[in-house]
Write a protein that holds these residues in place. Sequence first.
Motif, PDB file in Angstrom:
ATOM      1  N   VAL A 137       0.868  -1.174   0.000  1.00  9.42           N
ATOM      2  CA  VAL A 137       0.000   0.000   0.000  1.00  9.42           C
ATOM      3  C   VAL A 137       0.906   1.225   0.000  1.00  9.42           C
ATOM      4  O   VAL A 137       1.677   1.434   0.945  1.00  9.42           O
ATOM      5  CB  VAL A 137      -0.925   0.000   1.222  1.00  9.42           C
ATOM      6  CG1 VAL A 137      -1.792   1.248   1.224  1.00  9.42           C
ATOM      7  CG2 VAL A 137      -1.786  -1.256   1.252  1.00  9.42           C
ATOM      8  N   PHE A 138       0.804   2.013  -1.036  1.00  8.81           N
ATOM      9  CA  PHE A 138       1.693   3.156  -1.195  1.00  8.81           C
ATOM     10  C   PHE A 138       1.125   4.385  -0.479  1.00  8.81           C
ATOM     11  O   PHE A 138      -0.093   4.634  -0.516  1.00  8.81           O
ATOM     12  CB  PHE A 138       1.921   3.462  -2.671  1.00  8.81           C
ATOM     13  CG  PHE A 138       2.710   2.396  -3.381  1.00  8.81           C
ATOM     14  CD1 PHE A 138       4.092   2.422  -3.371  1.00  8.81           C
ATOM     15  CD2 PHE A 138       2.073   1.351  -4.040  1.00  8.81           C
ATOM     16  CE1 PHE A 138       4.825   1.435  -4.016  1.00  8.81           C
ATOM     17  CE2 PHE A 138       2.789   0.367  -4.680  1.00  8.81           C
ATOM     18  CZ  PHE A 138       4.180   0.410  -4.672  1.00  8.81           C
ATOM     19  N   ILE A 139       2.024   5.130   0.153  1.00 10.51           N
ATOM     20  CA  ILE A 139       1.657   6.341   0.888  1.00 10.51           C
ATOM     21  C   ILE A 139       2.188   7.542   0.109  1.00 10.51           C
ATOM     22  O   ILE A 139       3.383   7.606  -0.217  1.00 10.51           O
ATOM     23  CB  ILE A 139       2.256   6.326   2.311  1.00 10.51           C
ATOM     24  CG1 ILE A 139       1.885   5.036   3.043  1.00 10.51           C
ATOM     25  CG2 ILE A 139       1.794   7.543   3.101  1.00 10.51           C
ATOM     26  CD1 ILE A 139       2.665   4.825   4.325  1.00 10.51           C
ATOM     27  N   TYR A 140       1.302   8.478  -0.176  1.00 11.37           N
ATOM     28  CA  TYR A 140       1.676   9.695  -0.893  1.00 11.37           C
ATOM     29  C   TYR A 140       1.277  10.911  -0.077  1.00 11.37           C
ATOM     30  O   TYR A 140       0.306  10.881   0.675  1.00 11.37           O
ATOM     31  CB  TYR A 140       0.973   9.790  -2.254  1.00 11.37           C
ATOM     32  CG  TYR A 140       1.236   8.651  -3.203  1.00 11.37           C
ATOM     33  CD1 TYR A 140       2.278   8.703  -4.117  1.00 11.37           C
ATOM     34  CD2 TYR A 140       0.423   7.519  -3.204  1.00 11.37           C
ATOM     35  CE1 TYR A 140       2.502   7.656  -5.003  1.00 11.37           C
ATOM     36  CE2 TYR A 140       0.645   6.470  -4.076  1.00 11.37           C
ATOM     37  CZ  TYR A 140       1.686   6.544  -4.972  1.00 11.37           C
ATOM     38  OH  TYR A 140       1.901   5.496  -5.840  1.00 11.37           O
ATOM     39  N   TYR A 141       2.026  11.987  -0.247  1.00 12.64           N
ATOM     40  CA  TYR A 141       1.544  13.295   0.195  1.00 12.64           C
ATOM     41  C   TYR A 141       1.232  14.117  -1.046  1.00 12.64           C
ATOM     42  O   TYR A 141       1.936  14.033  -2.058  1.00 12.64           O
ATOM     43  CB  TYR A 141       2.542  14.011   1.110  1.00 12.64           C
ATOM     44  CG  TYR A 141       3.925  14.231   0.537  1.00 12.64           C
ATOM     45  CD1 TYR A 141       4.221  15.363  -0.231  1.00 12.64           C
ATOM     46  CD2 TYR A 141       4.953  13.320   0.783  1.00 12.64           C
ATOM     47  CE1 TYR A 141       5.483  15.574  -0.730  1.00 12.64           C
ATOM     48  CE2 TYR A 141       6.223  13.524   0.278  1.00 12.64           C
ATOM     49  CZ  TYR A 141       6.498  14.653  -0.485  1.00 12.64           C
ATOM     50  OH  TYR A 141       7.746  14.859  -0.993  1.00 12.64           O
ATOM     51  N   THR A 200       5.209  14.489   8.807  1.00 13.93           N
ATOM     52  CA  THR A 200       5.486  13.066   9.037  1.00 13.93           C
ATOM     53  C   THR A 200       4.201  12.351   9.393  1.00 13.93           C
ATOM     54  O   THR A 200       3.269  12.939   9.961  1.00 13.93           O
ATOM     55  CB  THR A 200       6.526  12.870  10.153  1.00 13.93           C
ATOM     56  OG1 THR A 200       6.015  13.427  11.373  1.00 13.93           O
ATOM     57  CG2 THR A 200       7.840  13.550   9.801  1.00 13.93           C
ATOM     58  N   TYR A 201       4.146  11.043   9.071  1.00 11.22           N
ATOM     59  CA  TYR A 201       2.967  10.220   9.325  1.00 11.22           C
ATOM     60  C   TYR A 201       3.391   8.931  10.032  1.00 11.22           C
ATOM     61  O   TYR A 201       4.430   8.338   9.708  1.00 11.22           O
ATOM     62  CB  TYR A 201       2.263   9.845   8.014  1.00 11.22           C
ATOM     63  CG  TYR A 201       2.041  10.990   7.054  1.00 11.22           C
ATOM     64  CD1 TYR A 201       1.126  11.990   7.340  1.00 11.22           C
ATOM     65  CD2 TYR A 201       2.744  11.059   5.847  1.00 11.22           C
ATOM     66  CE1 TYR A 201       0.913  13.036   6.459  1.00 11.22           C
ATOM     67  CE2 TYR A 201       2.536  12.097   4.959  1.00 11.22           C
ATOM     68  CZ  TYR A 201       1.621  13.086   5.274  1.00 11.22           C
ATOM     69  OH  TYR A 201       1.427  14.125   4.400  1.00 11.22           O
ATOM     70  N   SER A 202       2.567   8.506  10.982  1.00 14.49           N
ATOM     71  CA  SER A 202       2.724   7.182  11.597  1.00 14.49           C
ATOM     72  C   SER A 202       1.356   6.530  11.654  1.00 14.49           C
ATOM     73  O   SER A 202       0.343   7.200  11.903  1.00 14.49           O
ATOM     74  CB  SER A 202       3.341   7.290  12.995  1.00 14.49           C
ATOM     75  OG  SER A 202       2.541   8.095  13.842  1.00 14.49           O
ATOM     76  N   PHE A 203       1.317   5.201  11.423  1.00 18.28           N
ATOM     77  CA  PHE A 203       0.056   4.493  11.254  1.00 18.28           C
ATOM     78  C   PHE A 203      -0.024   3.339  12.267  1.00 18.28           C
ATOM     79  O   PHE A 203       0.984   2.722  12.620  1.00 18.28           O
ATOM     80  CB  PHE A 203      -0.066   3.935   9.833  1.00 18.28           C
ATOM     81  CG  PHE A 203       0.074   4.965   8.750  1.00 18.28           C
ATOM     82  CD1 PHE A 203      -1.050   5.571   8.209  1.00 18.28           C
ATOM     83  CD2 PHE A 203       1.327   5.334   8.262  1.00 18.28           C
ATOM     84  CE1 PHE A 203      -0.930   6.521   7.222  1.00 18.28           C
ATOM     85  CE2 PHE A 203       1.448   6.280   7.267  1.00 18.28           C
ATOM     86  CZ  PHE A 203       0.320   6.875   6.751  1.00 18.28           C
ATOM     87  N   SER A 204      -1.254   3.058  12.669  1.00 19.36           N
ATOM     88  CA  SER A 204      -1.495   1.914  13.546  1.00 19.36           C
ATOM     89  C   SER A 204      -2.897   1.379  13.294  1.00 19.36           C
ATOM     90  O   SER A 204      -3.808   2.134  12.925  1.00 19.36           O
ATOM     91  CB  SER A 204      -1.329   2.293  15.021  1.00 19.36           C
ATOM     92  OG  SER A 204      -2.271   3.291  15.388  1.00 19.36           O
ATOM     93  N   VAL A 212       6.345   1.817   8.203  1.00 21.01           N
ATOM     94  CA  VAL A 212       6.410   2.524   6.923  1.00 21.01           C
ATOM     95  C   VAL A 212       7.788   2.292   6.320  1.00 21.01           C
ATOM     96  O   VAL A 212       8.808   2.702   6.887  1.00 21.01           O
ATOM     97  CB  VAL A 212       6.134   4.031   7.107  1.00 21.01           C
ATOM     98  CG1 VAL A 212       6.269   4.749   5.766  1.00 21.01           C
ATOM     99  CG2 VAL A 212       4.752   4.258   7.694  1.00 21.01           C
ATOM    100  N   ASN A 213       7.822   1.628   5.187  1.00 17.70           N
ATOM    101  CA  ASN A 213       9.073   1.317   4.503  1.00 17.70           C
ATOM    102  C   ASN A 213       9.411   2.450   3.534  1.00 17.70           C
ATOM    103  O   ASN A 213       8.635   2.749   2.626  1.00 17.70           O
ATOM    104  CB  ASN A 213       8.942  -0.006   3.741  1.00 17.70           C
ATOM    105  CG  ASN A 213      10.249  -0.466   3.141  1.00 17.70           C
ATOM    106  OD1 ASN A 213      11.272   0.227   3.215  1.00 17.70           O
ATOM    107  ND2 ASN A 213      10.245  -1.642   2.540  1.00 17.70           N
TER     108      ASN A 213
END
Length: 389
Positions: A137-141, A200-204, A212-213
């Motif tokens: 799952v790709f994370i974009y800003y 910055t982002y952190s997920f749980s 996040v890789n």
Amino acid sequence: MAMSPLLEDDTTLFDVNLDGTSTSEGGGYEPIPASKTKSEKPPPYSRFTQQELPACKPIVTPKLVIAAFTLIGIVFFPIGIAALSASNKVVEIEERYDRECIPPIYSNRILQYIQSVGTDKTCTRRLTVPKHMKSPVFIYYQLTDFYQNYRIYKSSRSDLQLKSKADESSELENCGPVQKVGDKPIVPCGLVAWSMFNDTYSFSVKGKALIVNKMNIAWESDKEGRFGSDVYPKNSQTGDVIGGATLNSSIPLSEQEDLIVWMRPAALRNFRKLYGRIDVDLEANEEIKVEIKNNYNSYGYGGEKLLVLSTTSAFGGKNKFLGIAYLTVGGFSFVFAIVFAIIHRFKRRNMDLVNTPGLQRKKRHVQIGLDPMYLDLDKTYDHIPQILS
């Protein structure tokens, strides 16, 4: 023989005869010297200069045009269906957070809030997964109204400095106002690196953190060819005005992939850049807790900030334009093929009717003397031999 004056000056007067000789004042005849032309060697023979190269001159017939349009339709239509189907299978989550992450007490003092160093800018958002999202799952800003393609902005950098430690002080004049701190060069210099995105982002999920890789998010050609492994950040964000992210001075530029992604300018004012990826599947209806450090100042120019989570397909991310474009071209090709086939069919039938014996009188134009005559080949003219005799 007639004489005509040609030239008269202070010393000599002579006339030119029609036979190409001249008469001086003394009455004698003098030949006029011929003008000397520079002999030029003819160019060497070449099939290209003589236009003798083999060429293809296809004859565009109606059948060929109809076949070409049909072939384009046959090829483009399935590709359009496949692209549109793949785009519909991509699962995407968009969350705008620039306004939602402003505390109510700072609603009228947004710039003061975002520029304050000591203010906690942590913001929590919750996202619901609409469908099963298969890893990665790709994370974009995503930023809006940010003109990275502006000429002065995108040229405010030193490519030599980014590539080699020996050139840390090279091309600093290209970096505009972000060149030095005192007499020490800033590495990397320029407005592009100075304005690097620093949210910055952190997920749980269910209390369990999602890793996040950030490995391999930049182009391999950029990492190997444009950013040196011996170049380390120096004096980053130590000037009077703080821009974006502060770089880690212990990591070479070739390994700081966030910087490498940011340094490749976007073509349009609204763009997405890759932040990282999540390497585990996300199930449908799961709730993702996102902690955001809202550091980047997009409020000064009126831009928006969005967080995007997306899967991909063989055709890339979610993009219906490609499939619609292929379907449109394929559909029009089929329509043109059908229209041209109908026109060709009826036009050919009409020509066959016109050329049928008995429906057209073939005539030949004959010139007899000075008077033209039209002869009908289906009739006999016994008097013509008498006229010709």
